[in-house]
Design a protein around this motif. Structure first.
Motif, PDB file in Angstrom:
ATOM      1  N   GLY A   1      14.165  -5.058  -2.012  1.00  9.59           N
ATOM      2  CA  GLY A   1      13.983  -5.527  -0.652  1.00  9.59           C
ATOM      3  C   GLY A   1      14.697  -6.841  -0.434  1.00  9.59           C
ATOM      4  O   GLY A   1      15.297  -7.402  -1.363  1.00  9.59           O
ATOM      5  N   ASP A   2      14.597  -7.345   0.808  1.00 15.85           N
ATOM      6  CA  ASP A   2      15.362  -8.549   1.140  1.00 15.85           C
ATOM      7  C   ASP A   2      14.594  -9.590   1.937  1.00 15.85           C
ATOM      8  O   ASP A   2      15.108 -10.685   2.160  1.00 15.85           O
ATOM      9  CB  ASP A   2      16.607  -8.160   1.954  1.00 15.85           C
ATOM     10  N   ASP A   3      13.369  -9.272   2.411  1.00 13.04           N
ATOM     11  CA  ASP A   3      12.764 -10.132   3.410  1.00 13.04           C
ATOM     12  C   ASP A   3      11.263 -10.300   3.167  1.00 13.04           C
ATOM     13  O   ASP A   3      10.680  -9.664   2.289  1.00 13.04           O
ATOM     14  CB  ASP A   3      13.007  -9.533   4.801  1.00 13.04           C
ATOM     15  N   LEU A   4      10.631 -11.118   4.004  1.00 12.11           N
ATOM     16  CA  LEU A   4       9.211 -11.433   3.832  1.00 12.11           C
ATOM     17  C   LEU A   4       8.327 -10.196   3.938  1.00 12.11           C
ATOM     18  O   LEU A   4       7.274 -10.132   3.309  1.00 12.11           O
ATOM     19  CB  LEU A   4       8.784 -12.466   4.883  1.00 12.11           C
ATOM     20  N   GLY A   5       8.744  -9.213   4.727  1.00 14.77           N
ATOM     21  CA  GLY A   5       7.961  -7.996   4.847  1.00 14.77           C
ATOM     22  C   GLY A   5       7.896  -7.181   3.577  1.00 14.77           C
ATOM     23  O   GLY A   5       7.089  -6.249   3.469  1.00 14.77           O
ATOM     24  N   ASP A   6       8.721  -7.550   2.593  1.00 16.50           N
ATOM     25  CA  ASP A   6       8.731  -6.845   1.305  1.00 16.50           C
ATOM     26  C   ASP A   6       7.855  -7.524   0.253  1.00 16.50           C
ATOM     27  O   ASP A   6       7.704  -7.000  -0.857  1.00 16.50           O
ATOM     28  CB  ASP A   6      10.167  -6.749   0.766  1.00 16.50           C
ATOM     29  N   VAL A   7       7.288  -8.676   0.585  1.00 19.11           N
ATOM     30  CA  VAL A   7       6.507  -9.426  -0.403  1.00 19.11           C
ATOM     31  C   VAL A   7       5.334  -8.589  -0.929  1.00 19.11           C
ATOM     32  O   VAL A   7       5.071  -8.557  -2.137  1.00 19.11           O
ATOM     33  CB  VAL A   7       6.001 -10.756   0.196  1.00 19.11           C
ATOM     34  N   GLU A   8       4.619  -7.899  -0.048  1.00 17.25           N
ATOM     35  CA  GLU A   8       3.469  -7.104  -0.491  1.00 17.25           C
ATOM     36  C   GLU A   8       3.902  -5.985  -1.438  1.00 17.25           C
ATOM     37  O   GLU A   8       3.182  -5.649  -2.384  1.00 17.25           O
ATOM     38  CB  GLU A   8       2.728  -6.513   0.710  1.00 17.25           C
ATOM     39  N   ALA A   9       5.081  -5.402  -1.194  1.00 15.14           N
ATOM     40  CA  ALA A   9       5.595  -4.380  -2.113  1.00 15.14           C
ATOM     41  C   ALA A   9       5.886  -4.992  -3.476  1.00 15.14           C
ATOM     42  O   ALA A   9       5.573  -4.393  -4.517  1.00 15.14           O
ATOM     43  CB  ALA A   9       6.849  -3.733  -1.541  1.00 15.14           C
ATOM     44  N   PHE A  10       6.474  -6.173  -3.487  1.00 13.85           N
ATOM     45  CA  PHE A  10       6.745  -6.860  -4.755  1.00 13.85           C
ATOM     46  C   PHE A  10       5.443  -7.164  -5.487  1.00 13.85           C
ATOM     47  O   PHE A  10       5.357  -7.009  -6.713  1.00 13.85           O
ATOM     48  CB  PHE A  10       7.527  -8.150  -4.498  1.00 13.85           C
TER      49      PHE A  10
ATOM     50  N   ARG B   1       0.828  -1.209   0.000  1.00 12.39           N
ATOM     51  CA  ARG B   1       0.000   0.000   0.000  1.00 12.39           C
ATOM     52  C   ARG B   1       0.859   1.255   0.000  1.00 12.39           C
ATOM     53  O   ARG B   1       0.502   2.267  -0.614  1.00 12.39           O
ATOM     54  CB  ARG B   1      -0.926  -0.012   1.214  1.00 12.39           C
ATOM     55  N   ALA B   2       1.986   1.192   0.698  1.00 17.70           N
ATOM     56  CA  ALA B   2       2.895   2.336   0.700  1.00 17.70           C
ATOM     57  C   ALA B   2       3.422   2.614  -0.706  1.00 17.70           C
ATOM     58  O   ALA B   2       3.498   3.768  -1.149  1.00 17.70           O
ATOM     59  CB  ALA B   2       4.053   2.085   1.667  1.00 17.70           C
ATOM     60  N   VAL B   3       3.786   1.556  -1.431  1.00 19.03           N
ATOM     61  CA  VAL B   3       4.269   1.721  -2.807  1.00 19.03           C
ATOM     62  C   VAL B   3       3.168   2.301  -3.690  1.00 19.03           C
ATOM     63  O   VAL B   3       3.424   3.213  -4.503  1.00 19.03           O
ATOM     64  CB  VAL B   3       4.780   0.373  -3.359  1.00 19.03           C
ATOM     65  N   GLU B   4       1.953   1.784  -3.561  1.00 16.77           N
ATOM     66  CA  GLU B   4       0.835   2.309  -4.366  1.00 16.77           C
ATOM     67  C   GLU B   4       0.607   3.788  -4.078  1.00 16.77           C
ATOM     68  O   GLU B   4       0.353   4.576  -4.994  1.00 16.77           O
ATOM     69  CB  GLU B   4      -0.422   1.499  -4.077  1.00 16.77           C
ATOM     70  N   THR B   5       0.700   4.182  -2.810  1.00 13.03           N
ATOM     71  CA  THR B   5       0.542   5.584  -2.438  1.00 13.03           C
ATOM     72  C   THR B   5       1.626   6.435  -3.073  1.00 13.03           C
ATOM     73  O   THR B   5       1.358   7.517  -3.632  1.00 13.03           O
ATOM     74  CB  THR B   5       0.595   5.737  -0.910  1.00 13.03           C
ATOM     75  N   LEU B   6       2.860   5.982  -3.002  1.00  8.61           N
ATOM     76  CA  LEU B   6       3.986   6.713  -3.574  1.00  8.61           C
ATOM     77  C   LEU B   6       3.814   6.908  -5.073  1.00  8.61           C
ATOM     78  O   LEU B   6       3.972   8.014  -5.599  1.00  8.61           O
ATOM     79  CB  LEU B   6       5.288   5.954  -3.284  1.00  8.61           C
ATOM     80  N   VAL B   7       3.488   5.843  -5.771  1.00 13.00           N
ATOM     81  CA  VAL B   7       3.327   5.915  -7.226  1.00 13.00           C
ATOM     82  C   VAL B   7       2.215   6.889  -7.589  1.00 13.00           C
ATOM     83  O   VAL B   7       2.347   7.707  -8.508  1.00 13.00           O
ATOM     84  CB  VAL B   7       3.044   4.510  -7.803  1.00 13.00           C
ATOM     85  N   GLY B   8       1.092   6.825  -6.843  1.00 13.93           N
ATOM     86  CA  GLY B   8      -0.024   7.719  -7.134  1.00 13.93           C
ATOM     87  C   GLY B   8       0.294   9.171  -6.862  1.00 13.93           C
ATOM     88  O   GLY B   8      -0.040  10.053  -7.664  1.00 13.93           O
ATOM     89  N   GLU B   9       0.963   9.455  -5.751  1.00 16.35           N
ATOM     90  CA  GLU B   9       1.259  10.836  -5.391  1.00 16.35           C
ATOM     91  C   GLU B   9       2.279  11.474  -6.331  1.00 16.35           C
ATOM     92  O   GLU B   9       2.179  12.659  -6.644  1.00 16.35           O
ATOM     93  CB  GLU B   9       1.763  10.907  -3.942  1.00 16.35           C
TER      94      GLU B   9
END
Length: 281
Positions: free
Chosen positions: A216-225, A198-206
């Motif tokens: 990224g490097d870890d499981l917390g980055d999966v949603e960004a991918f 959601r953070a990536v989507e916000t950034l791209v839209g703004e």
């Protein structure tokens, strides 16, 4: 730098062609900063500031997207100084802390943060009992304000402790309406409803980006991918970069490019800067 497939190489070339309209999102730990036993000592790679400032001049926007509290990332990364230097190029540095729950930018220069989630205080009250039951009473618990992270890296057998803790912590988090985010020898519990995707989507839209990259490097980055892959399916030039390690490989099959740790990430960013700049001359 290794392309995972011929398609990955084509995506790199397409991204370079759209580079001046691109936004680039970067994880902090394991991507810009080496992984260390004490996360409070995880300083940004010494070459990173200069590389980021150089890159910012060639793209539409640059962001650090991290699970860390924004204040902590600013201090450990020296990101306020980096933001000042990027501002001199006429561009802006964005910071999304705690998976996007916190916001900061080099123009607004103040952290916007919500209240801690309901249920977190009760979770913390019950946490010591859960740790003792899982034979992990000496795990280090980090208070992140909007979340709590249980670290096993300092324990005698970090992997075994992590495996013992994951099921009971997931159950405890669920009991209080919280979500669990596993990582490299760390289990974080936080509020639902926000993630790096959601953070990536916000950034791209703004920014109104015409291309997007995330590293990224870890499981917390999966949603960004996953968010970037969705944008790729909609026709946007994209690039997914895995900062690989021996501890975590979940992102490798999702990536276009695999590099080795923060040094590999910085080498890729240097190459991107040169390639985008060369295309515009």
């Amino acid at each position: 730098m290794e392309f995972t497939s011929p398609e990955g190489e084509h995506r790199y070339d397409a991204f370079v062609r759209a580079g001046h309209r691109a936004v680039i999102g970067l994880d902090f730990d394991g991507t810009l900063a080496p992984i260390v036993d004490d996360p409070e000592r995880a300083h940004i790679h010494p070459d990173a500031a200069a590389v980021l400032v150089d890159l910012a001049a060639e793209v539409a926007g640059l962001a650090v997207v991290t699970g860390r509290p924004a204040r902590q990332a600013l201090d450990l990364g020296g990101l306020e100084e980096v933001g000042n230097a990027i501002g001199d190029t006429g561009k802006e540095l964005y910071l999304f802390g705690q998976y996007g729950n916190e916001r900061w930018s080099s123009t607004r220069r103040r952290i916007i943060s919500p209240r801690p989630p309901a249920g977190l205080a009760t979770f913390l009250r019950d946490l010591p009992r859960t740790l003792r039951t899982a034979d992990a009473a000496d795990a280090w618990v980090e208070d992140k304000g909007l979340a709590h992270a249980v670290h096993t890296r300092r324990m005698a057998d970090p992997d075994a402790a992590f495996d013992r803790l994951l099921p009971p912590l997931r159950e405890l988090a669920s009991r209080y309406g919280l979500v669990l985010e596993p990582g490299r020898h760390v289990i974080e519990v936080r509020a639902p409803g926000m993630d790096k995707g959601r953070a990536v989507e916000t950034l791209v839209g703004e920014v109104g980006a015409g291309a997007v990259m995330f590293a990224g490097d870890d499981l917390g980055d999966v949603e960004a991918f996953e968010a970037v892959a969705k944008l790729a399916a909609e026709g946007l030039p994209t690039l997914l970069v895995c900062s690989a390690s021996s501890e975590q490989s979940a992102l490798v099959p999702l990536s276009d490019v695999v590099v080795h740790g923060p040094e590999g990430v910085l080498d890729l960013l240097r190459r991107l800067t040169e390639d985008i700049r060369a295309r515009s001359t």
